[in-house]
Design an enzyme around this catalytic site. Structure first.
Site, PDB file in Angstrom:
ATOM      1  N   ARG B  58       0.809  -1.207   0.000  1.00 19.03           N
ATOM      2  CA  ARG B  58       0.000   0.000   0.000  1.00 19.03           C
ATOM      3  C   ARG B  58       0.854   1.274   0.000  1.00 19.03           C
ATOM      4  O   ARG B  58       0.715   2.150  -0.854  1.00 19.03           O
ATOM      5  CB  ARG B  58      -0.866  -0.026   1.258  1.00 19.03           C
ATOM      6  CG  ARG B  58      -2.062   0.828   1.250  1.00 19.03           C
ATOM      7  CD  ARG B  58      -2.908   0.481   2.462  1.00 19.03           C
ATOM      8  NE  ARG B  58      -3.600  -0.785   2.301  1.00 19.03           N
ATOM      9  CZ  ARG B  58      -4.792  -0.904   1.728  1.00 19.03           C
ATOM     10  NH1 ARG B  58      -5.411   0.148   1.290  1.00 19.03           N
ATOM     11  NH2 ARG B  58      -5.352  -2.079   1.605  1.00 19.03           N
ATOM     12  N   THR B  59       1.733   1.380   0.975  1.00 14.24           N
ATOM     13  CA  THR B  59       2.534   2.599   1.100  1.00 14.24           C
ATOM     14  C   THR B  59       3.514   2.740  -0.069  1.00 14.24           C
ATOM     15  O   THR B  59       3.693   3.814  -0.635  1.00 14.24           O
ATOM     16  CB  THR B  59       3.290   2.594   2.442  1.00 14.24           C
ATOM     17  OG1 THR B  59       2.344   2.433   3.490  1.00 14.24           O
ATOM     18  CG2 THR B  59       4.040   3.887   2.661  1.00 14.24           C
ATOM     19  N   LYS B  86      20.709  -8.849   2.438  1.00 16.27           N
ATOM     20  CA  LYS B  86      20.718  -9.004   3.885  1.00 16.27           C
ATOM     21  C   LYS B  86      22.122  -8.928   4.472  1.00 16.27           C
ATOM     22  O   LYS B  86      22.340  -8.401   5.541  1.00 16.27           O
ATOM     23  CB  LYS B  86      20.068 -10.331   4.279  1.00 16.27           C
ATOM     24  CG  LYS B  86      18.963 -10.155   5.312  1.00 16.27           C
ATOM     25  CD  LYS B  86      18.409 -11.501   5.715  1.00 16.27           C
ATOM     26  CE  LYS B  86      16.977 -11.639   5.261  1.00 16.27           C
ATOM     27  NZ  LYS B  86      16.513 -13.023   5.245  1.00 16.27           N
ATOM     28  N   ARG B 107      10.952   2.020   3.984  1.00 22.44           N
ATOM     29  CA  ARG B 107      10.338   1.430   5.171  1.00 22.44           C
ATOM     30  C   ARG B 107      11.282   0.364   5.699  1.00 22.44           C
ATOM     31  O   ARG B 107      11.923  -0.348   4.933  1.00 22.44           O
ATOM     32  CB  ARG B 107       8.995   0.793   4.843  1.00 22.44           C
ATOM     33  CG  ARG B 107       8.584  -0.174   5.955  1.00 22.44           C
ATOM     34  CD  ARG B 107       7.169  -0.541   5.989  1.00 22.44           C
ATOM     35  NE  ARG B 107       6.286   0.599   6.021  1.00 22.44           N
ATOM     36  CZ  ARG B 107       4.967   0.477   6.153  1.00 22.44           C
ATOM     37  NH1 ARG B 107       4.426  -0.713   6.274  1.00 22.44           N
ATOM     38  NH2 ARG B 107       4.213   1.533   6.157  1.00 22.44           N
ATOM     39  N   HIS B 135       5.691   7.146  11.207  1.00 18.64           N
ATOM     40  CA  HIS B 135       5.167   6.901   9.872  1.00 18.64           C
ATOM     41  C   HIS B 135       4.558   8.237   9.427  1.00 18.64           C
ATOM     42  O   HIS B 135       3.339   8.381   9.328  1.00 18.64           O
ATOM     43  CB  HIS B 135       4.123   5.780   9.929  1.00 18.64           C
ATOM     44  CG  HIS B 135       3.706   5.251   8.595  1.00 18.64           C
ATOM     45  ND1 HIS B 135       4.201   5.752   7.408  1.00 18.64           N
ATOM     46  CD2 HIS B 135       2.834   4.273   8.252  1.00 18.64           C
ATOM     47  CE1 HIS B 135       3.643   5.091   6.396  1.00 18.64           C
ATOM     48  NE2 HIS B 135       2.813   4.186   6.885  1.00 18.64           N
TER      49      HIS B 135
END
Ligand code: ZN
Lengths: 158, 311
Positions: B58-59, B86, B107, B135
């Protein structure tokens, strides 16, 4: 310094005498200073658990060949807030410094937050804490905002 | 002053912005919503990178859509690629993106990840959520939604419902409210999901007064804005505890029976079972509009930070 202490440790010619360290904290102080006794030309004498009119019991460190920087004196205040620091040259006290807890502490303390980026990425960045309160001594993590209290600070450094 | 306050800035926390800064953003978003055809491709030639180390379709898509609508190109460090990295430090990954993009929207699950990124990157960092407190773009669009639908943010009574311990949208919304003069702000959550000390401290420091309540029912008649969060089962150490409390923080047609006239329900979505689908058809349901404001508010934000409209 009284005669009894003089018996235990000779005066040093050049270096630093750290007096009024809370009893039992001398080894923590050494660690905090980066274990100077491991360096060439540095001699360290510890006097532990001696009587003190001011503190009951105290530790004293004599570090021959090292003059503590202001930065180190500030760090010292994290675990020995009553410590007094005497810089010695040619057997004379050149300068007296009182340990004052620093406003900002870099790399010395670790955040207790498991999800804090300073913990997750500790290989690539240094922790940064700023003083949130001087009494009781509390430091706040720059990255996640969590606080470290006096006991946590002492246990991390000692 | 004005637009300059935004130009080139990192957007890490809504607390970095004044009320005047937010008003400027909302005015800009208003004109994008009201006059979409007049919106210029002000970011043509710019590259916006999205770097999501934790899935949030979504974001991420909302930032991408906002950038594309303004004519910017978008490059994406998708979650599967970020997991390949990673072994690499976050600092190194952000330095790499810093060389490719004019702005990075990110994020990350760790607290303070966006702050760290802003320290190593020279381009502006927009925090699309890190840890459980910040946020900012979500809080900005939430406040914008209140302003659009209620005409103001000041003087209204708010209830923030559910998980105020882990939901970053809830903490950020509260921080945003602190920039205004809200009426009563009620935190409605079970004991185990009340705000953590660092959030409580921040709320206190920024001067927001809040009241703690165990259930919504006793206060709902007085509330103008109900701000919901997802209650996730895995947040509860004891599954029985979850079963016990989940009903009290669920919004249904029935639970809104005594709601104040004209009150609105916000939810950052996606929802689980805390928000019943039957609520969608009620006039109180504002979360679909809220979701739609995500793109224009992020457009306004990108435009202000990258200074595109100035040229
Ligand atoms: Zn931290």
């Amino acid at each position: 310094m009284n005669d009894k202490e003089t018996m235990l440790v000779q005066k040093i010619s050049d270096g630093t005498v750290i007096d009024h360290v809370s009893a039992g904290k001398a080894l923590s102080v050494l660690r905090l200073l980066g274990n100077p006794q491991n360096r060439e030309g540095v001699t360290v004498a510890l006097v532990m658990n001696v009587g003190s009119s001011k503190m009951g019991r105290k530790d004293i460190l004599k570090v021959e060949g090292v003059e503590l920087t202001d930065d180190q004196v500030q760090k010292l205040a994290l675990i020995a807030p009553l410590a007094s620091v005497n810089i010695i040259r040619s057997y004379r006290v050149l300068e007296k410094k009182n340990a004052v807890p620093p406003k900002t502490v870099r790399g010395v303390l670790s955040c207790t937050g498991a999800t804090c980026v300073s913990v997750r990425e500790k290989d690539s960045i240094s922790s940064v804490f700023t003083m949130a309160s001087s009494s009781p001594l509390t430091y706040r993590c720059k990255y996640c905002g969590r606080d470290l209290n006096e006991q946590e600070i002492a246990s991390q450094l000692g | 002053m004005g637009r300059d306050a935004w130009y080139g800035r990192d957007v890490l926390s809504i607390l970095d912005f004044s009320r005047a800064d937010l008003e400027l953003l909302f005015d800009s978003a208003d004109s994008i919503v009201d006059q979409p055809v007049r919106t210029k491709k002000s970011l043509a030639g710019k590259i916006v990178a999205t770097a999501f180390f934790e899935p949030s379709t979504r974001t991420r898509l909302s930032f991408s859509a906002a950038a594309l609508k303004l004519g910017a190109d978008v490059i994406d460090l998708s979650p599967d690629v970020s997991s390949l990295l990673k072994g690499e430090s976050l600092s190194d990954t952000m330095r790499m993106l810093d060389g490719y993009a004019d702005l990075i929207a990110m994020r990350h699950p760790s607290e303070g990840a966006a702050l760290l990124a802003s320290e190593v990157a020279s381009v502006p960092i927009v925090n699309g959520g890190d840890g459980s407190q910040h946020h900012p773009s979500q809080a900005m669009l939430d406040l914008f939604t209140v302003k659009r639908l209620k005409g103001r943010i000041d003087g209204l009574n708010y209830a923030v419902l559910g998980d105020i311990r882990y939901a970053r949208s809830a903490a950020s919304f509260l921080y945003g409210l602190a920039r205004y003069k809200p009426g009563k702000v009620s935190l409605v959550s079970p004991e185990s999901l009340r705000p953590r000390n660092e959030v409580k401290d921040t709320i206190k420091k920024v001067g927001l007064k809040t009241e703690q309540h165990d259930d919504l029912e006793s206060i709902i008649a007085d509330v103008d804005v109900i701000y919901m969060t997802r209650i996730q089962k895995e947040r509860f150490p004891d599954p029985n505890e979850y079963e016990k409390v989940k009903g009290s923080y669920r919004i249904t047609k029935g639970s809104l029976a005594n709601a104040k006239k004209g009150s609105i329900v916000l939810h950052a979505l996606p929802r689980t079972n805390e928000l019943a689908y039957e609520v969608d058809s009620l006039p109180n349901a504002a979360y679909m509009k809220q979701a739609r404001f995500g793109v224009p508010v992020r457009m306004a934000l990108l435009d202000l930070v990258l200074g595109g409209a100035k040229k």
